[in-house]
Scaffold this active site. Structure first.
Site, PDB file in Angstrom:
ATOM      1  N   SER A   2     -12.827   2.143   2.972  1.00  0.00           N
ATOM      2  CA  SER A   2     -11.921   2.848   2.555  1.00  0.00           C
ATOM      3  C   SER A   2     -11.196   3.526   3.691  1.00  0.00           C
ATOM      4  O   SER A   2     -10.774   3.053   4.700  1.00  0.00           O
ATOM      5  CB  SER A   2     -12.090   3.819   1.409  1.00  0.00           C
ATOM      6  N   GLU A  57       6.920   2.782  -4.707  1.00  0.00           N
ATOM      7  CA  GLU A  57       8.165   3.034  -3.931  1.00  0.00           C
ATOM      8  C   GLU A  57       7.842   2.446  -2.509  1.00  0.00           C
ATOM      9  O   GLU A  57       8.481   2.838  -1.683  1.00  0.00           O
ATOM     10  CB  GLU A  57       8.558   4.272  -3.887  1.00  0.00           C
ATOM     11  N   HIS A  60      -8.218  -0.481  -0.752  1.00  0.00           N
ATOM     12  CA  HIS A  60      -7.893  -0.678  -2.161  1.00  0.00           C
ATOM     13  C   HIS A  60      -6.856  -1.378  -2.409  1.00  0.00           C
ATOM     14  O   HIS A  60      -5.850  -0.969  -3.448  1.00  0.00           O
ATOM     15  CB  HIS A  60      -7.975   0.944  -2.708  1.00  0.00           C
TER      16      HIS A  60
END
Length: 310
Positions: A149, A167, A191
């Site tokens: 991560s 967005e 992720h």
């Protein structure tokens, strides 16, 4: 990755370490060990300089719950028979000057950075003596930088640290800064599949098409070796975004907050054992449907056994 001796293992997050918090863990060992035997943490040990004897340091700097996260990784490594695992809670820049911490990093064969906030990781470690030692070991030794991560996102020169998934293809929504600089000309997002971050990587790449976008799914990673070869490891998908063939975009013509258009961006999808060469930009699918002949040659009418019969 040229002129380095080390390896990178970058992971998309949510690494399945096994359910150590379950009281019945040992009773369910057959199920929980599937990841261990074929997955990422096992591969980290196997790729390390001394295997199960390698010195592994788990570093929780990126995490806001380090005392919950860190021991889980230590326990997972130890369950895989790693015999020399340490845990380092580095939470302030002043700790990076501690002679004991620096000596432990210097002696490590593997550093494993957990998840959390990659900006926290770079702002605490960036430009410190500890950072310098990691870079030097990565360049000159048989050393592994492993990160999941945030630890993965921070490995490259360019690092995404903010950006809404919904967005992400609006100009200005993706924020990029400098990472820890173990690898150049890539940018890594994590992720990736689960949080729908394709647009974030598209915007990162269209701004500089020389940079290869790497999107890591959860429980999925890449092993990147010194020759520039990347191998997909883990159970999910790796998405590669190659912008070198982009034909056109409106990036510089639209205002902040407006949608970005991109023509001819190339996307590759990798799964376990597939490889990609950073030097030649060639991907090879491990289990390709074309590696087996689509049909077998027709048998001839002759019968060698009976050729001499009249």
């Amino acid at each position: 990755m040229n002129n380095v001796k080390g390896k990178l293992i970058i992971i998309g997050g949510a690494v399945d370490k096994g359910s150590f918090t379950e009281a019945s863990y040992d009773a369910n060992i057959a199920n929980n060990l599937n990841f261990f035997e074929t997955g990422i943490l096992r591969r980290i040990i196997r790729e390390s300089k001394h295997g199960e004897e390698s010195r592994i340091e788990v570093i929780t700097t990126a995490s806001v719950i380090p005392r919950e996260v860190g021991p889980q990784y230590v326990k997972a490594f130890e369950y895989l028979q790693a015999k020399n695992v340490g845990l380092m809670y580095i939470e302030k820049r002043e700790q990076t000057k501690d002679p004991e911490i620096l000596a432990r990093i210097q002696a490590a064969d593997v550093v494993m950075f957990t998840g959390g906030d990659q900006l926290r990781l770079t702002s605490i470690l960036g430009g410190t003596k500890l950072h310098d030692i990691i870079l030097d070991k990565f360049k000159n030794e048989d050393f592994i930088y492993a990160g999941t991560s945030a630890g993965a996102a921070a490995a490259s020169n360019n690092m995404i640290y903010q950006g809404s998934s919904q967005e992400a293809l609006l100009k200005g929504e993706v924020k990029i800064t400098s990472g820890l600089s173990l690898i150049e000309n890539v940018i890594i997002d994590t992720h990736f599949v689960q949080r729908g971050r394709m647009g974030r990587l598209f915007q990162a790449v269209v701004g500089n098409p020389r940079v290869l976008g790497i999107g890591l799914g959860e429980d999925t990673g890449l092993l990147i070796t010194s020759d520039g070869k990347m191998e997909a490891i883990g159970s999910g998908l790796v998405i590669l975004v190659d912008g070198r063939q982009i034909m056109d975009t409106n990036l510089t013509q639209v205002e902040l907050g407006k949608p970005i258009s991109i023509n001819n961006m190339i996307v590759h999808v990798m799964s376990m054992y597939d490889t990609y060469d950073l030097n030649t930009h060639v991907m090879e699918i491990h289990n390709s449907q074309y590696s087996i002949p689509l049909f077998t040659p027709a048998e001839t009418d002759s019968d060698p056994v009976n050729d001499d019969k009249e």
